[in-house]
Design a protein around this motif. Structure first.
Motif, short mmCIF file in Angstrom:
data_model
loop_
_atom_site.label_atom_id
_atom_site.label_comp_id
_atom_site.label_asym_id
_atom_site.label_seq_id
_atom_site.Cartn_x
_atom_site.Cartn_y
_atom_site.Cartn_z
N TYR A 1 5.50 -1.94 9.14
CA TYR A 1 4.85 -3.33 8.82
C TYR A 1 6.07 -4.21 8.85
N GLU B 1 0.79 -1.15 -0.11
CA GLU B 1 0.04 0.09 -0.06
C GLU B 1 0.90 1.11 0.11
N GLY B 2 0.63 2.18 -0.94
CA GLY B 2 1.38 3.31 -0.83
C GLY B 2 1.09 4.18 0.18
N GLY B 3 2.32 4.85 0.77
CA GLY B 3 2.10 5.48 2.15
C GLY B 3 2.27 4.66 3.42
N ALA B 4 2.38 3.26 3.23
CA ALA B 4 2.50 2.38 4.42
C ALA B 4 3.95 2.94 4.91
N ILE B 5 3.72 2.88 6.22
CA ILE B 5 5.21 3.13 6.78
C ILE B 5 6.14 2.09 7.00
#
Lengths: 962, 481
Positions: A94, A86-90
C-alpha cells in the motif's frame, strides 16, 4: 469575483483534482477528517493566492520555513489519496500505491502527463522512463504516515485546528493542569522531608542482605558457551542462538532462602558493550524458573512458585513480573539498547525455600521471545536468607471468593441471627435448602471495590482462604450494605448489625493469621434495597505498602532509579499528603473537561516528512516486492532539471513545478480554465498533454495564455477575467446548420460555449432559484436528503447508516456534500461527478434518463420547485404570464418566447384545475422537503405553480450553460 | 464528449443537414431522428459482435466474501484422515499470507465437516450444503481452478469485477454494455441488486465502483435496483403528482426543449428530449418488472419461501429472470456474507440456505423458458478459502482464511458446456494441479460467450487502449460448448 462565492466556485473544481473525499476509500471506507483543507482551498482562491504559492503550499506547505498553521493545512492535499485499514493488508504494497497515486495526481494536475504506464515499464510514447517514475515517487514516499490508516478519521500526521476561543480555552486548561500536577507531584519541602524519613524507616525495617552465589554448573540449552568469571558472574560466548535457556546449579548450605536476585551486567565483549547478546543490546527474559532439591536427595525436585518481583527498571509493556507469569510470550526488558546500565531484579517466592541439610537450587533463565538473540550476556545470581524485611515483603495469597446464598428470611434481623449451614462448617461441596443454594466461585469479585449481591431480607456468605508463609497480623478493611459478620479461622472477629449504604473502609479489623492456610468467612445481610460488600486487605504496620513499593524500599539500596523515585513519590503523596485526594479529583476532572474540548476541535490530516527518508526502489513490472535498483528523488530528464541549490525533496519539487523554466504547468492550468468556461479545453485531453493526447486547437492562444499567466505573477483571478471578458466567450452560443457543419464541436470557437452544467451547479442553481440555498461558507461536510439504505447495503456488516442533516445542512452548496467514496451521493454521480477515488481534471457530460428522473422526482428538486413557486406567487405580482417570465428569466437569463409562455401557462391551468378538485394531492406535493411551508398561499395554486416551477427546473435551458 | 456519442451525433447531423437549412418543425423532428440510434439507453460501440454470440445476456450471481470451495464444490476425501494435521509447508510454498494468519504458528488442515455425493449424469461431487445446486449439475460447468493474486477483499473484488486490483477501471457489466449496448428501450442495460446474507454480521463491503463505468462514459454504469422503496432511484413521482400529470409535464418540458432546439440547434437538446421519454417509459416498465403478483404459485415455490421477501436473494433471482426476459443485458446480483474466517460450518450453512434453492431455480426457470441457451449464468465470489484452519479446530467448528490460488465458480447457459467439471486442484485443494483459469482467462471467456473478442473490445484512455483483460487473458475453450 469579489464575493466569497468565487472562492467556493473555484474550489469546487479543485476538489476533483485533489480527489477530496470524506472517507478513506478502501475496504470499510471509514470516515475521514480533512475538511479544513477544503476551507483552505476556498480561502486561497478568495484571497487570490498566486498559483505558484497555491502549488507550493499544497505540495510542501509543511516544509516551508516556519510553516504556518495554514500552510500545514494546505499540505493535506497530499493526504487526500485513498488509504486502507483492511486487516491483513501488506504495508509495503500500500505504501507503493500511495506514492504512485501522488505521482499520478501531480503528473496529471500540473504537468498534463500520464505517468501511470511508467510504473511497469518505460513509457512508449512519452519520454518518461520507468526509473523516472520511481524517482518522482520518491518525493512522496517519506511522509510520516502509517501504511494502514487504522480506520481512524485522521491518521497521523495530523494537526488540531482550534478556533481562537478554543485555543484560549485549551491554554487555560493546560495551565491549570500543569499547576495541579506541580502541586501533586512537584517538590514540596515539608512533604519531601517527611517522605525521606518515611523511606528511611521502611528501608531499615525491610532491609535484606543478599549473598552472591557461586555457580556449581552452568549450561546453555541453545549451545552457547557459559563461562564462570571471578566475580561469580557468568558470561555467554560462542554460539548465539535466537532463543536460549540458561541453567545454573547452585548449592546452598542449610537454611531457608527468602529471595533470589538476578543482575544483568555490562560487558565489553557483548554487542554494543551492553548486558545482552542481541545486536541492539536489549534482552527479554521471558521466564525465571527455580527448582530445589535437598542435597542428599537431588532427584526430589520441587518447583518454586514466585509471587512478586521488582526490578530497578523495566520498559513499557515489559514489566519484570512478566518473568514469573508462566507465559513464554511475555518477558522483562529494560531498554538495554538505549540504557547502558547494569540491571537488578529481585524475586520473592510464595514461601521461603531450603532444606535443613543444604539445598540444590536450579535456576533457569528462559529467553524465548520473538526477538532473536535477546538473551542476557552476563549475569549474576544472589540469594537472601529469611529476614524480618522479607517477612514483611511476602504478600498474602488470597483465593478468589466463593459465595453461598442468598438465604432468605422473614426479615433482615432474622437473617442476621439465623445460623445457616456455612456458619456451622465450611464444605464447598455442600448444598443447602434442598440443593437450591450452593457454593459458587466468584472470580469477578475484586478487592477494593463494592461487589454487588442480591436478595431482600437475606444473608449471603462469602468465603476465601488466605495463605501466608509466616504467622502474622493483618488488617482487613471492610464495608457492607447492610449488616456484616466476619470469622477468621472460625473465630468471630466482627459482628455488626447495622443498616447502611456501602462505602469503603467502614470497618477495620486486625486479625491474627497462622502460617499456612487461614479461613476467612463473611456473612453479609441485606434488610432492603442495596446489597453489597467491600473488602480490602492491608498489612499490619504496613502503611498499606504495596508489594512493589515495599520491594523498592527493601532492595534498591542507596541508588534509586528514576522510575523508582517517581513511584515512591507518587505512593507517598497519594497516601500521606493532605488534600491529595481533592487535588487528584480536580486534576481528573480538568483533564476530562479538556478531553471534551479536544474532541470538539477539528483535526485535519497534513503532510510531514520522516527524519530519515524511506528507501524507494524501482519496482520490476510494478510489483511492490520486486525491488530493482534503489532510486532517489529526481525529475524526468525530458523536463528542466531541479534547481541546484535546493535539497531534492518535496519542497524542491513543488518549486520546480512552478518554475519559470517549466513549460508545462502554466499551459496545463490555463487550459483547464478554458475548459471550465468553454466546455472543452484548447487541449481537449486536459489530463494528457503528451504525444498521445490531442494537439491544441489554438496553439498560439494557449502559449499566450500560459505566458500571460506566469507573467501576471500567476494571478488566477486575472486569468478568469481575461477569459470571461473575451469576445470569444461573449459570442452567442446559437448553433446554425452552417456552424454545425463547419465546427460541430465548437473547437474552432466560432460560437459561444453551450454545455450542460456540472452536477453541483445544477443542484445549487435549483436551490438558489427556490430561495433555499444556505450561504454559509466552509465548515465540515453536510448530509442532504438521500434515499434510505444506500450506505447500509454496501457497508461493512451492513452497519453504516446515512442520517440526513436537519436544519441548513441539506441546503448548503453541493461542494459541502459529504463525499463517501464507497457510495458517493447519487444526485451527484448521476450528473457525472467523479467518484473521487482518483484525481480527475475532466468530467464527462452525459445525457441519461436517470438524470431526468432525478430532476423530476428527487425531493430536493421538488422542494426547490416549491420554493421557486412561492417566489413566483409572492415576488412578481399576480399576472400569471409575468410570473412565468420572472421564473424563466431567473432560470435561464433570457426572456421566454410567447410560445414558451403558453406551454408553461397551459401546464399551470391544467394542474390548477386538477389540484382544485383534489386538494389533498396538492397538500401532499407541498409537503415534500423539510423547509417550512409559508402561510397564506392557496395550496391548489401553489401546487400548480410548483409543477410549473419544476418544469422550468427540468428545462434543458436551465441545466445548460450558454 | 466521448467518441461514440460524437459518432452517433454526427450521423444525426448529416441527416439534419440533408433535410433543410431552415428550421425544423416539431413533427419533422421525430421523423428525422433515426429511432434505432436511441433504441436503448446505451448505444453499442461495436457495430456487431466480433463473433457470432452464443449468449446475449449475463446473470452474475456474485457471492461476496469468498465462499469456501472445500465445503461446497471441491471434494477432497483424502483430507479426512489428514484432519488436524499440519499442512506441509511445501504445499504452501512462498505464498503471501494475509496478516491474519501469517502470525499463526501452525496450519492445521480442516477437512470439510460436510458430506459430498455424486449427482446427475455428470457425476459431479457436490456438498450436502447445496442440494438444489446438486440437481442442476448437468446444466452447469464447475470450474475449480479459478485463481487470483489478490489476498484481501477490496483488491480481490475490484480485480474480478474490473480486471485490476486498483480502482479506476470499468466493471465487466460496463464493458459489455459499452460493447453491445442495450436491447431494451425501456430499462437500463446493466442492473445491480444487492442482498444481505444470513451470516452477514461482519459482511465485507461493496463499492459502487464494482458496477461503475470507470473511464468509460458513465451511461454504461450499472443501475442499482433497490430491494425496498423505489427500485430505481427517484423512479416514482412525488406524492400528489400522478401519472397523468407526469405525462402532461414531460410533454410540456419536451415542447419547451423543442423550442430551445429551434433557437439554438444544439443536438444535445434533442438527446435530452428522448431521455425524458425513456424516463417516462421506465416509470411503467420498472414497476411492471418488479410486480411479481402475476407469477404462478409453482414458479414462486421453485425459488423458495424468501422469494416473497423483497430484497432477498431469492426475490432478486426471480427479478433476474424477469429482467432476462426483457432483454436486459447484464444483471448482477451480490449476496454478501461469505467471509467465514471463523464459525464456518454454521455460517456457511445459513448462507447456502439463502442462495442454493433460488440459484438452482433461476437456472431451471431460464431453461424452461428457453432463455438459458442465450444467457450466461455465473455463480461465484472473489476468492476461495484456505485448507488450513484459521483459529481452533473443534468438533463442530473451524475457520478458513482467504485463498486466491484456487477456487470454484460455476457457469451455465449460452456458450457454456453443461455437465462438466473443469480444472483440478492438488490433493490439498491448495494449488492448481491442472488447467488453471486466471480471472483474466475467466473474463475473456465470458466475453467470448457474448461474441466479443476480449482483445478487441478496447477504449482509449490516457493514450492507451484499455480492455477488461488488460494485457492478459486466454479463452478457456474447453468449457465452451
Amino acid at each position: 469575483m469579489d464575493s466569497t462565492r468565487y472562492g467556493e466556485q473555484m474550489a469546487r473544481y479543485w476538489l476533483d483534482h485533489a480527489r477530496y473525499a470524506d472517507s478513506h476509500g478502501y475496504h470499510i471506507d471509514a470516515p475521514r477528517m480533512v475538511w479544513k483543507y477544503r476551507e483552505w482551498v476556498i480561502d486561497a482562491y478568495n484571497k487570490n493566492k498566486p498559483f505558484d504559492q497555491f502549488t507550493i503550499e499544497q505540495i510542501a506547505g509543511d516544509m516551508l520555513p516556519d510553516a504556518t498553521l495554514s500552510q500545514k493545512i494546505a499540505s493535506g492535499f497530499n493526504r487526500c489519496n485513498m488509504s486502507t485499514g483492511e486487516g491483513g493488508a501488506i504495508e509495503d504494497e500500500y505504501r507503493v500505491k500511495y506514492a504512485a497515486d501522488r505521482v499520478e495526481t501531480v503528473g496529471t494536475v500540473w504537468l498534463g502527463l500520464t505517468v501511470g504506464c511508467a510504473q511497469c515499464h518505460s513509457h512508449k510514447y512519452d519520454p518518461i522512463a520507468q526509473k523516472e517514475f520511481y524517482q518522482l515517487s520518491a518525493f512522496f514516499n517519506s511522509i510520516a504516515e502509517p501504511a494502514l490508516d487504522g480506520n481512524v478519521p485522521a491518521p497521523e500526521p495530523k494537526i488540531k485546528v482550534p478556533s481562537k476561543e478554543q485555543a484560549a480555552e485549551e491554554e487555560k486548561f493546560n495551565q491549570k493542569i500543569a499547576a495541579l500536577k506541580e502541586k501533586l507531584e512537584g517538590p514540596n519541602t515539608d512533604l519531601d522531608r517527611a517522605q525521606q524519613e518515611w523511606e528511611k524507616k521502611w528501608a531499615e525495617k525491610l532491609h535484606t542482605d543478599f549473598f552472591v552465589a557461586s555457580p556449581v554448573e552452568v549450561k546453555s540449552i541453545g549451545g552457547a558457551t557459559l563461562k564462570n568469571l571471578d566475580d561469580s558472574s557468568i558470561l555467554a560466548e560462542g554460539t548465539n542462538p535466537d532463543k536460549d535457556t540458561y541453567e545454573v546449579l547452585l548449592r546452598h548450605p542449610p537454611g531457608k532462602i527468602g529471595a533470589i536476585r538476578l543482575e544483568a551486567l555490562l560487558d565489553d565483549s557483548l554487542p554494543n558493550k551492553s548486558a545482552a547478546r542481541s545486536e541492539n543490546g536489549n534482552f527479554v527474559l521471558t521466564e525465571l524458573e527455580v527448582e530445589t532439591a535437598p542435597i542428599a536427595e537431588p532427584k526430589r525436585r520441587e518447583r518454586v512458585r514466585f509471587v512478586s518481583a521488582t526490578a530497578d527498571y523495566a520498559q513499557e509493556g515489559f514489566p519484570v513480573t512478566n518473568a514469573i507469569d508462566g507465559k513464554s510470550d511475555t518477558g522483562w526488558a529494560a531498554e538495554g539498547h538505549k540504557r547502558k546500565e547494569n540491571r537488578t531484579a529481585t524475586f520473592i517466592p510464595e514461601k521461603p525455600f531450603g532444606y535443613s541439610g543444604g539445598t540444590e537450587i536450579r535456576v533457569r533463565l528462559r529467553f524465548d521471545s520473538q526477538f532473536p538473540k535477546h538473551a542476557i550476556g552476563r549475569f549474576r545470581l544472589a540469594l537472601a536468607p529469611v529476614s524480618e524485611g522479607l517477612r514483611l515483603l511476602t504478600p498474602l495469597q488470597f483465593s478468589s471468593w466463593q459465595m453461598a446464598g442468598p438465604f432468605a428470611a422473614e426479615s433482615g434481623q432474622a437473617a442476621f441471627e439465623t445460623e445457616y449451614g456455612p456458619e456451622k462448617k465450611i464444605d464447598l461441596t455442600e448444598t443447602f435448602n434442598e440443593g437450591k443454594v450452593k457454593w459458587v466461585a466468584k472470580p469477578e469479585f475484586t478487592d477494593g471495590k463494592a461487589n454487588e449481591l442480591s436478595g431482600e431480607n437475606s444473608a449471603t456468605y462469602l468465603y476465601r482462604t488466605v495463605r501466608t508463609p509466616f504467622a502474622q497480623k493483618a488488617t482487613f478493611s471492610l464495608g457492607s450494605d447492610d449488616a456484616i459478620k466476619v470469622w477468621v479461622n472460625g473465630k468471630l472477629v466482627l459482628d455488626k448489625n447495622v443498616q447502611r449504604g456501602i462505602a469503603p473502609d467502614q470497618d477495620k479489623i486486625s486479625v491474627e493469621l497462622n502460617e499456612g492456610e487461614n479461613q476467612l468467612l463473611l456473612k453479609v445481610v441485606n434488610y432492603s434495597s442495596g446489597y453489597a460488600f467491600y473488602f480490602n486487605p492491608s498489612r499490619e504496620e504496613s502503611d498499606s505498602l504495596t508489594p512493589e513499593i515495599a520491594q523498592i524500599l527493601a532492595f534498591s539500596g542507596k541508588e534509586l532509579s528514576e522510575q523508582h523515585k517517581t513511584a515512591l513519590r507518587k505512593f507517598y503523596r497519594q497516601n500521606f499528603s493532605p488534600g491529595w485526594k481533592e487535588l487528584s479529583a480536580e486534576l481528573a476532572q480538568t483533564q476530562d473537561e479538556m478531553k471534551k474540548l479536544d474532541a470538539q476541535i477539528p483535526v485535519t490530516m497534513v503532510s510531514k516528512e520522516l527524519e530519515t527518508p524511506r528507501d524507494t526502489y524501482l519496482l520490476v513490472r510494478g510489483q511492490y516486492d520486486a525491488h530493482g535498483e534503489k532510486v532517489f528523488p529526481n525529475v524526468p530528464s525530458v523536463l528542466p532539471p531541479l534547481p541546484h541549490s535546493d535539497k531534492t525533496n518535496r519542497l524542491a519539487l513543488a518549486k520546480w513545478l512552478v518554475d519559470k523554466e517549466n513549460p508545462l504547468t502554466a499551459r496545463v492550468t490555463v487550459n483547464r480554465y478554458w475548459q471550465r468556461y468553454f466546455g472543452t479545453g484548447l487541449v481537449k485531453t486536459a489530463e494528457d498533454f503528451g504525444s498521445q493526447g490531442e494537439a491544441p486547437s489554438h496553439p498560439e492562444l494557449l502559449d499566450w495564455l500560459a505566458t500571460e499567466f506566469m507573467n501576471s505573477g500567476w494571478d488566477i483571478k486575472h486569468m478568469q477575467k481575461l477569459i470571461l471578458t473575451s469576445a470569444t466567450y461573449k459570442q452567442s452560443s446559437r448553433v446554425t446548420p452552417e456552424l454545425l457543419h463547419s465546427d460541430p464541436q465548437n473547437r474552432l470557437l466560432a460560437r459561444g460555449p453551450r454545455f450542460r452544467m456540472d452536477a453541483e451547479m445544477i443542484r445549487d442553481t435549483a436551490l438558489a432559484l427556490g430561495g433555499l440555498l444556505a450561504e454559509k461558507i466552509g465548515g465540515p461536510s453536510v448530509k442532504p436528503y438521500q434515499p434510505p439504505g444506500l450506505w447500509t447495503e454496501v457497508s461493512y456488516g451492513f452497519k453504516e447508516d446515512y442520517v440526513p442533516d436537519k436544519g441548513e445542512g441539506p441546503y448548503r452548496r453541493s461542494m459541502y456534500t459529504y463525499w463517501k467514496r464507497q457510495s458517493p451521493p447519487p444526485g451527484m454521480t448521476t450528473f457525472d461527478a467523479p467518484s473521487r477515488e482518483v484525481c480527475s481534471v475532466r468530467r464527462q457530460r452525459t445525457n441519461t434518463p436517470l438524470q431526468a428522473l432525478e430532476l423530476m422526482n428527487d425531493p430536493q428538486y421538488v422542494e426547490a420547485a416549491r420554493g421557486l413557486a412561492r417566489r413566483m406567487m409572492t415576488e412578481c405580482g399576480s399576472n400569471p404570464e409575468k410570473c412565468i417570465e420572472f421564473a424563466y428569466r431567473l432560470a435561464t437569463s433570457r426572456k421566454p418566447s410567447q410560445n414558451e409562455i403558453n406551454v408553461l401557462k397551459e401546464i399551470f391551468e391544467k394542474q390548477f384545475a386538477d389540484y382544485q378538485t383534489n386538494r389533498e394531492a396538492a397538500l401532499k406535493l407541498l409537503s415534500v422537503g423539510e423547509s417550512k411551508q409559508a402561510d397564506g398561499l392557496n395550496p391548489s395554486e401553489w401546487a400548480a405553480w410548483t409543477t410549473v416551477a419544476s418544469a422550468i427546473l427540468n428545462m434543458d435551458a436551465t441545466v445548460t450553460k450558454s | 464528449m466521448n467518441p461514440l456519442q460524437e459518432r452517433s451525433l454526427l450521423l444525426t447531423r448529416r441527416q439534419f443537414f440533408g433535410r433543410s437549412a431552415a428550421g425544423i418543425g416539431t413533427a419533422a423532428l421525430a421523423s428525422l431522428l433515426n429511432p434505432s440510434l436511441f433504441a436503448g439507453m446505451t448505444r453499442s460501440a461495436l457495430e456487431k459482435p466480433h463473433f457470432a454470440p452464443k449468449a446475449k445476456r449475463v446473470i452474475y450471481l456474485f457471492m461476496s466474501g469468498g465462499p469456501s470451495q472445500l465445503d461446497l464444490f471441491d471434494y477432497k476425501p483424502n483430507l479426512q484422515k489428514l484432519h488436524k494435521t499440519e499442512l506441509p509447508s511445501s504445499v504452501r510454498g512462498m505464498q503471501r499470507l494475509t496478516g491474519m494468519t501469517s502470525g499463526q504458528g501452525t496450519f492445521p488442515i480442516a477437512a470439510s465437516l460436510f458430506k459430498f455425493n455424486q449427482h446427475g449424469k455428470s457425476g459431479a461431487w457436490i456438498s450436502e450444503l447445496i442440494p438444489h445446486t446438486a440437481e442442476i449439475v448437468d446444466d452447469i460447468a464447475i470450474v475449480k481452478t479459478i485463481n487470483t493474486e489478490a489476498i484481501n477483499h477490496d483488491p480481490a473484488v475490484t480485480f474480478i469485477q474490473t480486471g485490476a486490483q486498483q480502482p479506476g477501471r470499468p466493471s465487466v457489466g460496463a464493458w459489455l454494455n459499452y460493447g453491445l449496448g442495450s436491447m431494451n428501450s425501456d430499462l437500463p442495460a446493466f442492473v445491480v441488486m444487492i442482498s444481505r446474507g444470513s451470516a452477514a454480521r461482519d459482511a465485507q463491503p461493496l463499492y459502487s465502483r464494482l458496477w461503475g463505468s470507470g473511464f468509460l462514459p458513465s451511461e454504461y454504469q450499472g443501475v442499482n435496483f433497490r430491494g425496498s422503496g423505489d427500485p430505481v432511484l427517484f423512479l416514482s413521482n412525488p406524492p400528489g403528482l400522478d401519472g397523468t400529470m407526469r405525462k402532461r409535464f414531460i410533454d410540456g418540458v419536451n415542447k419547451l426543449n423543442q423550442s430551445e432546439y429551434e433557437s439554438f440547434g444544439d443536438p444535445e437538446i434533442a438527446a435530452r428530449i428522448s431521455q425524458y421519454e425513456m424516463a417516462y417509459r421506465m416509470q411503467s416498465s420498472v414497476p411492471e418488472l418488479a410486480d411479481i403478483s402475476s407469477e404462478p404459485e409453482h414458479i414462486l415455490d421453485m425459488y423458495g419461501p424468501d422469494v416473497r421477501k423483497p430484497g432477498s436473494f431469492a426475490a432478486n433471482c426471480l427479478l433476474a429472470r424477469r429482467l432476462a426476459e426483457r432483454n436486459v443485458r447484464f444483471i448482477q446480483l451480490y449476496h454478501r456474507g461469505w467471509d467465514q474466517h471463523g464459525d464456518l460450518p454454521k455460517d456457511i450453512a445459513s448462507q447456502c440456505k439463502d442462495v442454493d434453492q433460488p440459484s438452482a431455480a433461476l437456472v431451471k426457470d431460464l431453461k424452461q423458458r428457453g432463455l438459458l441457451e442465450d444467457t450466461v449464468v455465473i455463480w461465484g465470489g472473489e476468492f476461495g478459502r484456505t485448507t488450513y484452519s484459521q483459529g481452533q479446530i473443534t468438533a463442530t467448528s473451524y475457520g478458513r482464511d482467504h485463498h486466491g490460488r484456487c477456487f470454484s465458480i460455476w457457469m451455465a447457459g449460452g456458450g457454456i458446456k453443461p455437465g462438466i467439471s473443469y480444472g483440478q486442484t492438488d490433493d490439498f485443494c491448495y494449488n492448481v494441479a491442472e488447467n488453471p483459469v486466471h480471472i483474466h482467462d475467466f473474463n475473456a471467456t465470458v466475453l467470448r460467450c457474448l461474441g466479443i473478442n476480449h482483445e478487441k473490445l478496447t477504449y482509449r484512455f490516457q493514450g492507451r487502449d484499455f480492455r477488461l483483460t488488460d494485457v492478459h487473458g486466454n479463452i478457456v475453450n474447453e468449457i465452451l460448448a
